[in-house]
Design an enzyme around this catalytic site. Sequence first.
Site, PDB file in Angstrom:
ATOM      1  N   TYR A   1       0.838  -1.202   0.000  1.00  0.00           N
ATOM      2  CA  TYR A   1       0.000   0.000   0.000  1.00  0.00           C
ATOM      3  C   TYR A   1       0.874   1.254   0.000  1.00  0.00           C
ATOM      4  O   TYR A   1       0.745   2.115  -0.871  1.00  0.00           O
ATOM      5  CB  TYR A   1      -0.885  -0.042   1.243  1.00  0.00           C
ATOM      6  CG  TYR A   1      -1.927   1.039   1.336  1.00  0.00           C
ATOM      7  CD1 TYR A   1      -3.003   1.082   0.458  1.00  0.00           C
ATOM      8  CD2 TYR A   1      -1.859   2.000   2.338  1.00  0.00           C
ATOM      9  CE1 TYR A   1      -3.975   2.064   0.567  1.00  0.00           C
ATOM     10  CE2 TYR A   1      -2.831   2.980   2.457  1.00  0.00           C
ATOM     11  CZ  TYR A   1      -3.889   3.006   1.571  1.00  0.00           C
ATOM     12  OH  TYR A   1      -4.849   3.982   1.696  1.00  0.00           O
TER      13      TYR A   1
ATOM     14  N   GLU B   1       4.035   1.817  -0.645  1.00  0.00           N
ATOM     15  CA  GLU B   1       4.938   2.053  -1.772  1.00  0.00           C
ATOM     16  C   GLU B   1       4.182   2.253  -3.079  1.00  0.00           C
ATOM     17  O   GLU B   1       4.640   2.987  -3.953  1.00  0.00           O
ATOM     18  CB  GLU B   1       5.959   0.924  -1.901  1.00  0.00           C
ATOM     19  CG  GLU B   1       6.890   0.796  -0.703  1.00  0.00           C
ATOM     20  CD  GLU B   1       7.847   1.985  -0.512  1.00  0.00           C
ATOM     21  OE1 GLU B   1       7.872   2.902  -1.347  1.00  0.00           O
ATOM     22  OE2 GLU B   1       8.568   1.984   0.502  1.00  0.00           O
TER      23      GLU B   1
ATOM     24  N   PHE C   1     -14.690  -1.687  15.780  1.00  0.00           N
ATOM     25  CA  PHE C   1     -15.208  -1.463  17.138  1.00  0.00           C
ATOM     26  C   PHE C   1     -16.731  -1.315  17.134  1.00  0.00           C
ATOM     27  O   PHE C   1     -17.428  -1.864  17.985  1.00  0.00           O
ATOM     28  CB  PHE C   1     -14.581  -0.205  17.766  1.00  0.00           C
ATOM     29  CG  PHE C   1     -13.092  -0.298  18.002  1.00  0.00           C
ATOM     30  CD1 PHE C   1     -12.449  -1.530  18.077  1.00  0.00           C
ATOM     31  CD2 PHE C   1     -12.321   0.842  18.161  1.00  0.00           C
ATOM     32  CE1 PHE C   1     -11.074  -1.621  18.293  1.00  0.00           C
ATOM     33  CE2 PHE C   1     -10.949   0.775  18.384  1.00  0.00           C
ATOM     34  CZ  PHE C   1     -10.318  -0.464  18.442  1.00  0.00           C
TER      35      PHE C   1
ATOM     36  N   PRO D   1       2.094   1.875  12.966  1.00  0.00           N
ATOM     37  CA  PRO D   1       2.658   3.190  13.311  1.00  0.00           C
ATOM     38  C   PRO D   1       2.203   3.635  14.705  1.00  0.00           C
ATOM     39  O   PRO D   1       1.049   3.418  15.092  1.00  0.00           O
ATOM     40  CB  PRO D   1       2.101   4.110  12.228  1.00  0.00           C
ATOM     41  CG  PRO D   1       1.788   3.206  11.082  1.00  0.00           C
ATOM     42  CD  PRO D   1       1.354   1.913  11.698  1.00  0.00           C
TER      43      PRO D   1
END
Length: 323
Positions: A145, A147, A191, A274
């Site tokens: 995704y 790159e 969620f 991240p």
Amino acid sequence: MKRVLVSGGLGFLGSHLVNSMLKRQDVEQIVVVDNLWTGSAGNEKYIRDPRVKISNADVENFRSDRLFDEVLHLASPASPVWYANDPTRTISANIIGAFRLKELLKPNGRFCYTSTSEVYGDPLVTPQPESYRGSVDCTGPRSSYDESKRCTEAFLFENNRVHGLDVRVARLFNVYGPRTRPDDGRAVSNFVSQALSGEALTIYGDGEQSRSWGYVDDIIEGLSRLFWKADFDYVGPVNIGNGREISVIDVARYIADLVPGTQLVHCPPAPQDPTNRCPDLTVAERLLNGWRCRTDYETGIRHTLDWFAENHFPRLRRKLKRA
Ligand code: UDP
């Protein structure tokens, strides 16, 4: 009058963007190209209009006898679960898709592209300005995704530099809201679906990692201003996202509070997740007439929960705590 092609127009963002485009008076036809890989046939009802023509095809192979005044390239999965499961197809949709769409554009046409904050990888500066070159692992599980979005940006900006192509590139931060698929796999939709099914909310890791959560209506307003703007002499990507950063666990707790009895469960961290993500919005605010996200996440999440309850869990609606 303009003919516009939208790849991924039956997806979550694509269908909202087509709605926004239908408000334009200068659009004669919108051709939506979508193979329903991560889009939803159910989104068709939201974009029904005599000007909209839907083609169920891969963007890479799409054929048309006529060229387009504008193309908007959104065809790509955006959820880590989906792109990591099919990296080749992800790379193809973005890069080969962009090559194909460029061929279908009129010589003076405009190419609009939804890139991503994933180009910043696991960022070492916060908030991230567009000038930040990122910290991406080109061999990691998110690389197909990250790159392919980076490469498509390169393809477009190089076409601007060499051939003067009119290019509009948005770097989107996390977006949530109505019309996401329940099996999308991203945080808010997971969620909300889990809470409405009576399942525990799956927190990957300790949940202290943060994101800037943009409600879809605000993000579409930002995209519309960027993509439709006339007299645009800025060349470069533009961050589009919510400037407020909130941890995953705080979002989960908020949703759990809205659906009484909901538990949280900690799961192993997602690989190369991240730790933070927050847009520097200086460029967007300057270029887009003071645009910024105006929906607070509490309101946005309540709208999303209502939509999921209505569309996917109608019998559970009464469980929701009214604000
Ligand atoms: N996440 C989570 N539980 C889930 C889905 C996601 O804790 O069921 C976390 C994920 O690890 C990440 C954040 O929520 O830290 C946002 O994930 P998402 O997949 O929505 O988007 P990303 O920003 O990773 O592309």
